[in-house]
Design a protein around this motif. Structure first.
Motif, PDB file in Angstrom:
ATOM      1  N   ILE A 125      -6.330   1.608  -3.135  1.00 53.80           N
ATOM      2  CA  ILE A 125      -5.354   1.811  -4.478  1.00 53.80           C
ATOM      3  C   ILE A 125      -6.096   2.326  -5.658  1.00 53.80           C
ATOM      4  O   ILE A 125      -5.612   3.113  -6.329  1.00 53.80           O
ATOM      5  N   LYS A 137       0.792  -1.279  -0.030  1.00 54.07           N
ATOM      6  CA  LYS A 137      -0.023  -0.188  -0.077  1.00 54.07           C
ATOM      7  C   LYS A 137       0.979   1.137   0.047  1.00 54.07           C
ATOM      8  O   LYS A 137       0.652   2.229  -0.905  1.00 54.07           O
ATOM      9  N   ALA A 146       2.380   1.705  -3.408  1.00 49.45           N
ATOM     10  CA  ALA A 146       1.517   2.236  -4.282  1.00 49.45           C
ATOM     11  C   ALA A 146       1.153   3.463  -4.107  1.00 49.45           C
ATOM     12  O   ALA A 146       1.115   4.342  -5.321  1.00 49.45           O
ATOM     13  N   TYR A 205      -0.102  -3.187  -9.493  1.00 46.53           N
ATOM     14  CA  TYR A 205      -0.558  -3.370  -8.307  1.00 46.53           C
ATOM     15  C   TYR A 205      -1.706  -4.319  -8.111  1.00 46.53           C
ATOM     16  O   TYR A 205      -1.882  -5.159  -7.297  1.00 46.53           O
TER      17      TYR A 205
END
Ligand code: DAH
Length: 337
Positions: free
Chosen positions: A66, A9, A12, A30
């Motif tokens: 994301i 996370k 990203a 991702y």
């Protein structure tokens, strides 16, 4: 696993926020089938049954975070791209345009069209004939036999004994009367040829407009009325016309027609050479021989005809003193009209 997920996370988030282009690549990296998040989730099987729901939930949360970030970034980038294009492609609609160079019609064409419009307005139709013509139509059928002295008035370009370049538009009268029964009401504009040397008032090629009306009861009064109407429209409401007796083989009686000078109104000036009148055309009542030759009975029908020179009208109207100017195509001259 929790740590792995957190790490993905963080990475990203950083990658998305610093991305300059291609956020789609980050989505694949991702979230894609072979992406990092997916490969961590593949290991879920090794977790205990108690851990699985919590990790699953965390993974889903991270996925949607994301996703939301990527969407936001993509929207920002689309907006920025739009801004850039608006800025770069800005058009100043107040900048003066480049002036297009537009040509004009030649003064002879303008005059011919004006003449046509005037007569069409009086109910005439337009008729055309060939410029390479038979002697028969140019002369014989117009009551000018082979040895007639009137042939000397017109120095004709002969091609053979019987074929010539028409020296007048009058042959169109004959061609029309051969094809059509009265009532006939035509004008015929066109080029004519005479073997005159070029000078200020002559050219081997010039333009005429012929007129012809044939019906029952046509008189010289009709001719006068028609030409008066024409002169007023062409040269101004106050124009008067006058007939002078003349001779043409194809009309009887014949006349030359003058208009009152449209510069001085008749008092006498340079244009009319002090006369007050300007000759503009020839006219008359169609000769019975001409009607008869076209199988029209002169006891039943009568007609009038006229012929005018377009160059002469243009030169008079625009005060042009040399006919050659009309053919030299000098733009300094032509652009004045
Ligand atoms: N064709 C004559 C010429 O070229 C002009 C003319 C005179 C035509 C009288 C006519 C007419 O129709 O009636 O000089």
């Amino acid at each position: 696993m929790r740590e792995q997920l957190q790490k993905i996370k963080e990475e990203a988030v950083a990658a998305i926020s610093s991305a300059q282009a291609d956020v789609e690549a980050l989505r694949v990296k991702y979230l894609g089938k072979k992406g990092e998040l997916t490969s961590v989730l593949r290991q879920m099987g090794s977790l205990s049954a108690e851990e699985r729901p919590a990790i699953g939930q965390l993974a889903n949360e991270i996925r949607s975070q994301i996703e939301a970030l990527i969407e936001k970034k993509a929207a920002e980038m689309r907006g920025a791209e739009m801004e850039r294009r608006l800025r770069e492609e800005k058009l100043d609609v107040t900048v003066p345009g480049r002036r297009a160079h537009v040509g004009k019609s030649h003064p002879l064409s303008v005059a011919q069209r004006e003449l046509e419009d005037i007569f069409i307005g009086m109910g005439f139709e337009i008729a055309e004939g060939p410029e390479v013509e038979y002697d028969y139509y140019n002369f014989q059928a117009l009551n000018i036999p082979k040895d007639h002295p009137a042939r000397d008035m017109q120095d004709t370009f002969y091609i053979t004994d019987n074929i010539l370049l028409r020296s007048q538009t009058s042959p169109v009268q004959v061609r029309t009367m051969e094809k059509k029964r009265p009532p006939i009401k035509i004008i015929s504009p066109g080029r004519v040829y005479r073997s005159d040397p070029m000078d200020a008032t002559h050219s081997p090629v010039f333009h005429q407009v012929e007129g012809l009306v044939v019906d029952r009861g046509i008189t010289m009064g009709d001719l006068k009325g028609t030409l008066e109407q024409f002169a007023k429209t062409m040269f101004g409401e106050n124009t008067r016309i006058r007939f002078r007796p003349h001779h043409f083989p194809f009309t009887e009686p014949s006349a030359e027609v003058d208009v009152s000078c449209f510069v001085c109104g008749g008092k006498g000036c340079r244009l009319c050479k002090g006369e007050g009148w300007i000759e503009i055309l020839g006219a008359g009542m169609v000769h019975p021989n001409v009607l008869r030759g076209c199988d029209i009975d002169p006891d039943e029908y009568s007609g009038f005809a006229f012929g005018l020179g377009v160059e002469r009208i243009v030169m008079l109207k625009h005060h042009i003193d040399d006919m050659r100017l009309l053919y030299e195509n000098d733009l300094r001259f032509l652009s004045q009209f």
